[in-house]
Scaffold this active site. Sequence first.
Site, PDB file in Angstrom:
ATOM      1  N   HIS A  32       0.861  -1.070  -0.129  1.00 28.68           N
ATOM      2  CA  HIS A  32       0.037   0.103  -0.042  1.00 28.68           C
ATOM      3  C   HIS A  32       0.885   1.363  -0.230  1.00 28.68           C
ATOM      4  CE1 HIS A  32      -3.578   2.219   0.214  1.00 28.68           C
ATOM      5  NE2 HIS A  32      -4.244   1.297   1.030  1.00 28.68           N
ATOM      6  N   SER A  45      -9.243  11.735   0.698  1.00 30.55           N
ATOM      7  CA  SER A  45      -8.157  12.151  -0.510  1.00 30.55           C
ATOM      8  C   SER A  45      -7.884  13.592  -0.499  1.00 30.55           C
ATOM      9  CB  SER A  45      -8.455  11.520  -2.041  1.00 30.55           C
ATOM     10  OG  SER A  45      -7.397  12.055  -2.852  1.00 30.55           O
ATOM     11  N   GLN A  51     -14.292   3.810   2.029  1.00 32.02           N
ATOM     12  CA  GLN A  51     -15.231   3.656   1.059  1.00 32.02           C
ATOM     13  C   GLN A  51     -14.378   3.397  -0.329  1.00 32.02           C
ATOM     14  OE1 GLN A  51     -19.078   5.870  -1.103  1.00 32.02           O
ATOM     15  NE2 GLN A  51     -17.255   6.952  -0.823  1.00 32.02           N
TER      16      GLN A  51
END
Length: 748
Positions: free
Chosen positions: A442, A558, A659
Amino acid sequence: MGLRTAKKRGLGGGGKWKREEGGGTRGRREVRPACFLQSGGRGDPGDVGGPAGNPGCSPHPRAATRPPPLPAHTPAHTPEWCGAASAEAAEPRRAGPHLCIPAPGLTKTPILEKVPRKMAAKTPSSEESGLPKLPVPPLQQTLATYLQCMRHLVSEEQFRKSQAIVQQFGAPGGLGETLQQKLLERQEKTANWVSEYWLNDMYLNNRLALPVNSSPAVIFARQHFPGTDDQLRFAASLISGVLSYKALLDSHSIPTDCAKGQLSGQPLCMKQYYGLFSSYRLPGHTQDTLVAQNSSIMPEPEHVIVACCNQFFVLDVVINFRRLSEGDLFTQLRKIVKMASNEDERLPPIGLLTSDGRSEWAEARTVLVKDSTNRDSLDMIERCICLVCLDAPGGVELSDTHRALQLLHGGGYSKNGANRWYDKSLQFVVGRDGTCGVVCEHSPFDGIVLVQCTEHLLKHVTQSSRKLIRADSVSELPAPRRLRWKCSPEIQGHLASSAEKLQRIVKNLDFIVYKFDNYGKTFIKKQKCSPDAFIQVALQLAFYRLHRRLVPTYESASIRRFQEGRVDNIRSATPEALAFVRAVTDHKAAVPASEKLLLLKDAIRAQTAYTVMAITGMAIDNHLLALRELARAMCKELPEMFMDETYLMSNRFVLSTSQVPTTTEMFCCYGPVVPNGYGACYNPQPETILFCISSFHSCKETSSSKFAKAVEESLIDMRDLCSLLPPTESKPLATKEKATRPSQGHQP
């Protein structure tokens, strides 16, 4: 998509998930073994405010206003929902920038306008779009918001103590102002003042094993492979798609992502895309290193590593200056399967070492590289484009849950857990039983970038007959090469230890995939609110139902609107959420339904406001992290502010959420970030919502299945409350007054 003794974020440098690594992929991980017994020692996948989002509705005029800080609960007096401050994490729009930035010295938010489609189509790549620098929030604003976020999560005595510490830290002429000034100087000198601190804290300082603790997985729809050749044809098509997508990246031909939902049309930083196939996480004894394969000396990698039967093979994808066709790739994969089946040639499962704690793997690697054969093999893996793992059947039912587990940890040493190399950023898994997906390291990129890449690849696979770029076949294809290893008794000991630790991780993970099918985002949008905010409030209600308290919560947001932006944290456990969940549970009979509805609106409105604050660079987590790291460098001792129990607690994300919506049939999942926590990744679809819930069996307080049940009950209760709202009143809150924006702090 993405952890966990006592080197917590407030004390040590380590951390993952949002964030999670999260992430998400998720929250910064408390540095503690996933299995509690493991030595050593993130992450969201989907990211709110990413390149896309649920369109929702126009925001309430105050939705974009920075709460000064989040106000105490005041019942709403209008029946309308707050507008959707979209969680922005679905299919992105491709567009370009239209920024109006205030003159230097002003502290107002940049006016980020919606971009007309015609204008968007003409915009250049993100490197040329002139993205603004990430702003530095005002110090007093961050400190006030921090206290407001934690006041209802700690005892009154602890809060008063922490309040005094914060006031001393932020006093005029005090240490806080000194550190703030240093941060402003850092902002002037760097493209992004938090990126290095964030990367180290979230990922590279974390000593935990990557499987479950840090690496999220994306699970594809189940495939049906009648024979081995069908499995290999799928793998060949996938590799062909990787090569086509990489060619687009290499030529900078991928259009710039632009945000949808809140402040739609804003261009997003594309830098993360260029780490998809060129990154490698090198283990270190105290800190890992993220290596980018962009050397002007070394040639561009032209090979993929294929893992089969725990063996590793070099598959050259360019031979005699020609890219292999899909048919050529299939032929080479058949050779690899045949070579791997020769038991006389099998070597120890070296990939297991990459599943160990990062310090343990670094120690083992130091031993490995003493031999030139091992150095050569490691070099081939570290410089490859990606891994393709041809898995054996998992031997279990192919439910969503079991397929996800195969991706998260491979089922352990006895199954496919050694058929991996976790340091590589992308590992595409193609199982003989139809279990397929991708395992992600990641640290180089966030969840939405992974989703965009993966959706492109799956579309390529399904449309390969029309889209495949075929090169002329090479008549004589040299056989793929098996990577060789020389294993000393010391390495054999490391392998045995790694295998045992991986089994503990496998046994300790409590994981379930749950599909809520009573309604999806279509219904939520009809209520004129953000699906993401709605679901986040449902998660708070579910947690409170089980544990009768709220806890620090991480949701990825973000910040790709800014240069080199990654993520910040939306703190979803708001005072408004607490007021709502108490009314629904503790005072169920005493509070009328109409008042519960007003409280629900307030909770969604607060969630929406914090979302806007986060995606515009005004959240508190990155700011406090940077101040802490500057203090660590400047001061003999870490300031009391960052040693205080409230601060330490604020970074133990018991609920780590993200999400990750998709437009194709797939979903994302990851593990918890603290030993007593939950991971909750969700994928809102028009008529359903898919949840991936994770926790640890070793914690007697948590249960993934019970949490999933509580989520179901919460979503149904919230739907029933929505039914109280007459259809004629189901509209956004009044938007006549001009929306104001949070202070944008100090602009570069």
